[in-house]
Enzyme design. Structure first.
Site, PDB file in Angstrom:
ATOM      1  N   SER A 167       0.854  -1.179   0.000  1.00  0.00           N
ATOM      2  CA  SER A 167       0.000   0.000   0.000  1.00  0.00           C
ATOM      3  C   SER A 167       0.894   1.233   0.000  1.00  0.00           C
ATOM      4  CB  SER A 167      -0.924   0.016   1.222  1.00  0.00           C
ATOM      5  OG  SER A 167      -1.558   1.274   1.356  1.00  0.00           O
ATOM      6  N   LYS A 217       0.595  -2.552   5.657  1.00  0.00           N
ATOM      7  CA  LYS A 217      -0.382  -3.502   5.111  1.00  0.00           C
ATOM      8  C   LYS A 217       0.302  -4.576   4.263  1.00  0.00           C
ATOM      9  CE  LYS A 217      -4.428  -2.393   3.781  1.00  0.00           C
ATOM     10  NZ  LYS A 217      -5.535  -1.864   2.939  1.00  0.00           N
ATOM     11  N   ASN A 232      -1.559  -6.799   1.764  1.00  0.00           N
ATOM     12  CA  ASN A 232      -2.853  -7.112   1.168  1.00  0.00           C
ATOM     13  C   ASN A 232      -2.869  -8.491   0.502  1.00  0.00           C
ATOM     14  OD1 ASN A 232      -3.975  -4.578   1.819  1.00  0.00           O
ATOM     15  ND2 ASN A 232      -2.979  -3.652   0.052  1.00  0.00           N
ATOM     16  N   ARG A 235     -32.873 -25.442 -34.344  1.00  0.00           N
ATOM     17  CA  ARG A 235     -31.822 -24.430 -34.318  1.00  0.00           C
ATOM     18  C   ARG A 235     -32.314 -23.244 -33.500  1.00  0.00           C
ATOM     19  NH1 ARG A 235     -28.183 -24.368 -38.178  1.00  0.00           N
ATOM     20  NH2 ARG A 235     -28.555 -26.600 -38.062  1.00  0.00           N
TER      21      ARG A 235
END
Length: 462
Positions: free
Chosen positions: A276, A282, A284, A315
């Site tokens: 971050s 952090k 993550n 079809r």
């Protein structure tokens, strides 16, 4: 097939290449080339025509974006493709041009091209599943004795074995490998029926042409054309969706266990991964994020496949076309989730110390049920339950550990003081011992899952 930058974020370049516009178009040319060769072998078209057609069945010779644009007016990609193929053959051999796409229909070439692409896609998925399950089985074996909190309704429950938890992630993936192979065996079939599924133009040679073409493409011959009988095809798609859901379950648990407040697992870091810019503390879980996002898109594609099964007569009008558009995203999401988790578990950090601290932080309350059962041997279940309930209230009120309160509570109880084995009761607070039941289950299941994995690894894919 072109994908947005956001689609690309959630998948892999390998799977994008499988369903790339050029790859699908080349698959269509493979069909046309093989069809002409099979018909020549059965005496339906001249061998010279088959050779002329084969000589120009190369996607690189054609303006693919122009073909795609023309398909919107024509109603099928096959129509402008066959037109351009015919024109190109005519440049070299005008007589041979009359035999391009002879006795076939647009859906034959498109469906078969998608079958060929799907076979490659399934090979990628099988390889990724093999890698992830092998990694998970090794992780389970390494941590078969490691105690970790089991959590129910998002709350701490009791102690389990990390190995047992990991095996709960691996088992559905092994089932997915097996069921994908079974479904592929039924679904990856040649599509060849002609205008209304009867191969009328080819007459009695139609079955022989189908066998030759299927052999050339490495496919099975279908019992009958499946232009509007999409059950086996859709089942294959649904198996991919279920597999991706299982990957989402793993990603969910990984993301929760990687939360900073929990900190029991962590994805690889470094080289800009999971960082971050504003919050350097952090880490993550970007692999879990990708897997969750990819898995979250899957149910809508699967639902669309089911919704499009009511195809009209011989079809479909609109529903087959919608199905085609939904098919590649299923595999694109699935492989994105799979690769993301392989990246995560390939260098996963397991913090066993943090797992132990998270257990200890609950002050012994997660062992209350075991203690109650142990005390019931001496004073019966109702009295034991009441005794332990009182102790747990004290734990909360006084901020002490249940194991520390137990000796003084026993010594103060006339019913327990001279009857119970305090040492055996205190042993109930050992996390490793508490995980022993899970360990026994894990040992048995690990052996079985290893056998299944080895068997699958030995069997060739479609």
């Amino acid at each position: 097939m072109s994908v947005s930058i956001f689609d690309s974020f959630l998948t892999t370049t390998d799977m994008i290449a499988v369903f790339d516009d050029a790859a699908i178009v080349q698959g269509m040319f493979r069909f046309e080339q093989g069809l002409a060769a099979a018909q020549a072998a059965e005496g339906l078209v001249p061998h010279a025509a088959a050779r002329a057609i084969a000589g120009v069945c190369n996607a690189q010779l054609y303006d693919i974006p122009a073909l795609i644009a023309a398909s919107r007016r024509a109603g099928s990609l096959a129509i402008p493709l066959v037109k351009e193929l015919t024109n190109t053959v005519a440049l070299y051999d005008k007589d041979s041009a009359a035999f391009v796409h002879w006795g076939s229909t647009s859906q034959d070439v498109v469906d078969t091209a998608l079958v060929l692409a799907t076979r490659e896609a399934l090979t990628l998925l099988d390889a990724g599943l093999a890698q992830l399950t092998d990694t998970l089985l090794a992780l389970a074996e390494a941590h078969i004795d490691t105690p970790v909190l089991a959590r129910t309704l998002m709350q701490p429950a009791q102690v389990t074995s990390l190995g047992w938890k990991v095996l709960g992630w691996a088992a559905p993936l092994l089932r997915a490998r097996e069921r994908l192979r079974d479904a592929a065996g039924r679904a990856l079939r040649l599509q060849l029926g002609g205008a209304v599924g009867t191969l009328a133009v080819m007459g009695e040679a139609g079955d022989a042409v189908a066998r030759r073409l299927a052999d050339d493409l490495g496919l099975q011959v279908a019992d009958a054309p499946w232009h509007t009988q999409r059950d086996e095809w859709v089942r294959l798609g649904l198996e991919v969706a279920v597999m991706t859901g299982s990957l989402g379950k793993i990603a969910t648990d990984l993301s929760l266990m990687a939360q900073g407040e929990i900190g029991e697992l962590a994805e690889p870091s470094g080289n800009g991964r999971g960082g971050s810019s504003a919050m350097p503390h952090k880490r993550n879980p970007v692999s879990a994020m990708i897997a969750l996002a990819a898995a979250g898109r899957t149910p809508q594609h699967a639902a669309s496949l089911l919704a499009m099964m009511g195809q009209q007569h011989e079809r479909g009008l609109g529903n087959w076309q919608a199905e085609l558009a939904e098919w590649p995203p299923l595999f694109i999401s699935a492989h994105g989730a799979l690769q993301a988790l392989n990246d995560a578990f390939g260098a996963l950090t397991v913090d066993t110390g943090r797992m132990r601290r998270n257990i200890d932080a609950l002050q012994g309350l997660i062992f209350a049920e075991a203690l109650s059962i142990g005390l019931a041997e001496y004073i019966g279940r109702p009295a034991a339950h009441e005794f332990v309930e009182g102790l747990t209230r004290r734990v909360v009120a006084e901020g002490r550990h249940l194991a520390d309160l137990l000796p003084e509570a026993v010594s103060s109880s006339d019913a327990l003081r001279d009857r119970c084995d305090l040492a055996s009761l205190q042993a109930l607070f050992d996390p490793v011992a508490a995980a022993s039941s899970a360990r026994r289950l894990a040992v048995r299941q690990l052996a079985r899952l290893r056998e299944e994995a080895a068997s699958l690894n030995m069997e060739p894919t479609q």
